[in-house]
Each structure stands twice: as structure tokens, then as C-alpha cells.
Design an enzyme around this catalytic site. Sequence first.
Site, PDB file in Angstrom:
ATOM      1  N   GLU A 128       0.802  -1.038   0.062  1.00 33.53           N
ATOM      2  CA  GLU A 128       0.096   0.192  -0.002  1.00 33.53           C
ATOM      3  C   GLU A 128       0.992   1.481   0.307  1.00 33.53           C
ATOM      4  OE1 GLU A 128      -2.765   2.321   3.058  1.00 33.53           O
ATOM      5  OE2 GLU A 128      -2.547  -0.207   3.342  1.00 33.53           O
ATOM      6  N   ASP A 129       2.208   1.197   0.687  1.00 38.16           N
ATOM      7  CA  ASP A 129       2.648   2.631   1.090  1.00 38.16           C
ATOM      8  C   ASP A 129       4.011   1.811  -0.608  1.00 38.16           C
ATOM      9  OD1 ASP A 129       0.908   3.189   2.774  1.00 38.16           O
ATOM     10  OD2 ASP A 129       1.947   2.986   4.133  1.00 38.16           O
TER      11      ASP A 129
END
Length: 764
Positions: A128-129
Site C-alpha cells: 500500500e505505502d
Amino acid sequence: MAFPGFRYASSGLRAALKAGTRFTKKQSSESEDKTVAVAGSAKPVETENEPPIATMARLQSVLETYLSPKEVNLIREAYRFSDQAHLGQFRSSGSPYITHPIAVAEICAGWKLDHDAICAALLHDVMEDQGISKQELLEKFGNDVADLVDGLSKLDRLEFATKAQQQAESFRKMLLAMARDIRVILIKLADRCHNMRTLDAVSPEKRRRVARETLDIYAPIAHRLGLNALYRELQDLCFEAIYPNRYRVLEKAVKAARGNRREVLTRINETIEHALPAAGIDAEVYGREKTLYGIYHKMVEQNKSFSNVLDIYGFRVIVNTLPECYLALGIIHQLYRPVPGKFKDYIAIPKVNGYQSLHTTLVGPFGTPIEFQFRTHDMHQVAEEGVAAHWLYKSEDASLHDIQSRTSKSLQSLLDIQSQTGNSGEFLEHVKVDLFPDAVYVFTPKGKIVSLPRGATPVDFAYTIHTDVGNSASGCKINGEPAALRRELSSGDTVDILTSPTSRPSAQWLNYARTGRARSEIRHYLRTVQYDESVAFGEKMLEQTLRELNQIMPAKDDAVWDKLARSSGAKSREEILSDIGLGKRLAAVVARMLTPDHPLIATTAAADEQIVAARSIPITIHGNEGQAVQLAPCCGPLPGDAIIAGIRVGHGLVVHTAECPVAMRARAKEPDRWVDIAWDKETAKHFSARIDIMAKNERGVLSRIAAEVAQADSNIIHVTMTDDAMADIVLNLTVQVDSRKHLAQVFRSIRRVPQIQRIVRVKG
């Protein structure tokens, strides 16, 4: 014996809450508390003065107690990969970001999850990051780890119009992943727990938003999975984040009350320490204190002051065997008087999440109510760690599938909701309803126990048994007596659902359906079946109107349908027909637009002419068309009655008797929305008719009436009566008949009962 003191102890407290202070629902607005919250009451292992953890030394020491060296080495690889991926990234507090994945992994290690789950905990934010692909994780750590991390990753927010829609869809994705692997939600709960513990670094607005989401979704999931220790911690952390002032005031009050009641608690503890060993029972006795959130919730819900919440302390008695639970209970009941109605046996009837204990409330010294819980060591492990406890007892040859199957029952209702709901926001609404823990336990006619949320009705029970049972429910019996489908169920009720092939779900059921599954199934039925029924009936109405105009219905693949849809703002032929069936379009106007010698624009005057023409041939109905044709409850028309129908937008045709005063008033106001209809030669077989019977109040009169109704090949589906102390009584019956002629036969049969004085059909 052990008595290590009370949990959730607070320090540095100065004064008690005034006895008259109350927290009411009106005071519960977010805007009241403006101060910045401190960290949660249940702290992580590190303290505020300790530097943030940047290595996995402490995690590794825990892992080495239950994992092999090869598995620990794989976890170290995951740590190094995560550390490199998050290099240069920092949390809001200023700590290196890697401290968060390590903390999440430590919580999972405390539950003794397997090495794949620990790896996924360390890697849960890299997709996600940091944009790491699932394929890269699959190549380095295997398919299981990659699937877990993918299930934990949120969806791209650019796909959604609103933040709420994004959150709902992300939760939906997580639930689907959870269905495949329970470890997904365990890691997610550990992630949320650490985020809640470190909320003091974010703004007050975000703190309250995250806390409310946790309280609405994640805390109830922890409870559903039996993670009670985590559930209580999340509740207290959320309470502190949302209402920091109230949290601190209650904290002071509990500290003061603990000192005031120390004498009582010490006396009870000493008595138990002598009584149980004297009976040959080896037990551990722990003091137990209600969480601050639990106290606050009780004050708000019951409008009580703190001084009136007496049962904030209790005792937990842990024994070795199941029979000793009941023996210890009997001994304690001999020492102190039990409070009537406060005994619950969750051992014989476990909660849905597997929780087992005996609960009883006793009147202690000085009249103080004290709650006791009795359980075995195994029950205690499951009570505190729920699903995660299964990993502690997993044998070497036990598969993850076995553990997964143990939890499938707890999650099944959530999966059923997901399968029937198209909109993510609606899905999240249903899930919130279904997650809250208060429950009632009812029985099927065969003695099977069914758990339902408090406030559930027979409609919820029917859909819990099977979707087909819910969709065909026509009535019910509770404890052998006829009852309405809207009646709330109580623990211990035996529920028998009556079904009929002609019964269908009603939109009114949504007013008293409590479970998310029932609500989603009803809405799914209304969306799909109502659409199909309205299409079929709309086609029938349009065909009859075209026949009156000496026109034939265009074929399904005729290009005129596409042209008509484009000009009228519809998507397809089926949508046009559905709109006709539901009353959103007039069949005469659509027929006018299909007439080949006119353009595809109908004038108002032309439409009026076609409406008048369409009325010359009445529409025929069977009475079982479903949602497209509804029989008005005000007059209850039966085959054989003269009838008329009003077109009600969104509801199709509503059929009344020709003399119905409600219909006559509505027709006078909007004559253009009324059409002539007639009964078909072949009609449905089950219609409801209401009748009032005045009879002498003599023994057995109701049974004789019921026998005569059955003799006339009818059935009583509802009955009420006036006060039976009177000389004459009035019975209000709803009976099932085929037609007006059949109802007349029922009347003749009932009049054979000597006590009958008058019988009339109710049409108002």
C-alpha cells in the site's frame, strides 16, 4: 490461590467523581471534549520514556519459544525487506515507520500465530505505502504471505468518489480475504490495536474519527472472534480518544471507589479462599474490574450516576474441570444470596464466538452486588484470546484448514450479507448491525439452539435457518402459540416458522428485521424478484393497451425498443416495461409512442386519449403477480369482488374493491392514475379475509369456530378477541380463502355454531 489485584488499575489519581454526576445520551456529542487525548489505558510494552523499537530483538526472543530456527530466519528476512522498503518513512510521532510493523508482529507473536502470519504482519504496509507488487512478495516469501498482505492492503482511493465509499469497499475486500484465511483479520486487528495505542500523535479530529471506526467495526469483530482482552482494550482506547475528559473523570472515580470497597472485597476473597479448598476444589481467584468504557456505557444507557453503578467489581474463579465449575458455583451460592434473574449458563449454551463461563451476581457484605464468573483454564484461554487460542493448542499434524473451519460459523453471517449486497455502503451498514454482541438464544422445533441479536424477530430467525424459509414465511408459532412475524424474541423461545408457496418478502419486513443477513436477503429479493415481476406485468399491461389500439407488441429484438429507450431516458426494453409495472410510466403513453404512424413524442392530449382508450378493456389479474400488483389492506379484495386499481409510483397497481371509500377519494383527486381491472378466470388460491364474529362467551366456542372453519377448507391465520370476562365476546379472525364464494361457505359453516350471534366481513 492467587489474588493479584484488579486489572485496568490507574495511577496518579486525586479525587472521586461527585455522586450525582451523570452522563446522558444528550451529552455524548463529539464537540464537548476539546482537550487532546493521551495514550490508551492499556499500554504497549514500551513506555513513553523508552526510545522507539528499531530492532526485532524482543520479537525474536518471543518467536524462538514456539517456532523453528528455519521459520525465525524467514521472519528475519521479512523484517529486513520491510525495513528497506520503509527506509526514510516516519510515523506522525517522528518514530521510524518500521517500529509499527514490528509492534504489530509482536502482538501476533503474543497470540503465537505461525511464521507466515508474522511475515505478513511485518510486510502488511509495503504494498500500500511503498508500491511493492504482489508478485515480488510471492517470489520472495511464498503464496501464503503474498495473499495475506494483499488481503490487508487497502484499495486505491482514486477509484472511489468519497472517503466513506473507499473505506466500505476496503472493508469488504478485507472480509473476502478473511473468508479465505482467518489470519487476515487477526493481523488487521493487531494493526488497529497498535494504531489506537499511538493515537496521541495525530490531530484530535482524526483521533476521534479513527476511534469511532474502531468502536463501530473492529472492536465488535474482536468480540465476534472471542478476542475479549483485545475487545476490552480497544473499547477503552476508543473511549479515551473520543471523550478524554470523561475518561479521566471516570478513572478518578473508579480509583476512589476501589479504595472505599477494599474492605468488602478483601472479606469476600478471604471467605472464598477458605470455602473452596475445604470442598476439595483447587481454584485460582482473580479480582475483576469493569472497563471504564463498560461503566460509561451503562451510565449512559441506564441514565445512572456513577454511585448507582454498583457492579463495577467482580471475581473470576478458574478451576481445573468442567464439573468443578458447577460445584464452585453451588458453594458460593451457599455463602452469599444470588440475585434472581442474574444467572447465565454460557457453558451449556456457549456464545457464538465460543465463549463459555457461568455468570452469577450475588449480594455481598453490606448489600453490595458482586458478579462471579466460573470457568476452566481452557475456557479462560478461549475467553481471552478466542480464535487466536486455537494456535496455542494446534498439534503438529493439524492443518490451518481445521482452524479455519472452527471459525467459519462466526463469520458465516457476514459472508452471507456480502454475497447478497451489491453496494459497499449498504453492505457496511448491514455488517455494523450484525456485529454488535448482545444476543438472545432461541430453539428450533427440533431443539437446535440459534443465536440472534437482541431485538431479533421471527423474520431474522427464518433467514438464519435458510433463505428459502425466510422468503416463503407466512407466519410463525412461538412456544406453540401463533404470533406475529414482527414480535421480538426472548431467550428460551421455541420458534416454528410457517411457510407458504405463495408468500413473499414484504418491504415492511425491513422495519423489524434486525440481522444484517435478513435485511440484505429481503432487499436482494425485492430488487431482483420485484424487477422480474414488474417487467412481466408491465409487458402484460402494454400488450393489452396496444391490442385496444389495434397494434401488436414489437418483438424483443425490434430496433424500435432501442429508439424508444434513448428518447425516454431508459437503459433497455426491460426497464421501460418495469417502469410500467411499477407505475412509473403509463402504458397508454408508451403505447402511443410505439404507434408507427406517429413520431416518438407523445403530446399530453394524445396521451389522455390513449388512457381513455386503454380503459375500455380492463386488465386482468390473478392475484399472485407479486410486487407489481398489491391488494389494498384497507378493503381486502377477493376474487368475485368488483375491483379497480390505482397506479402508485414505485409500487405498481394497488387493487381495491370498487366500493372502497379510500379508493373513491383517491380516484377523485387523480383520475388519470386509475385503471379498470378484472379478475382472471384462473386466480391464486390463498387470499386473506378479515371477519368479525359476535358470540356468547361460553366454554369451547373458539374451538368450535376453528373446527367449522377447517371443515369449510379454510385456515385461521390470526385471531384476537375482546375481554373474555364479558357475557358476549367479539372475535376478530383473519382467514385464508380462495374467493368471495369460498368466504360465503366459511360464513355458512360458522353460523352452525349455536353461540354465534352475528358475523360480518371487515372491509375497512
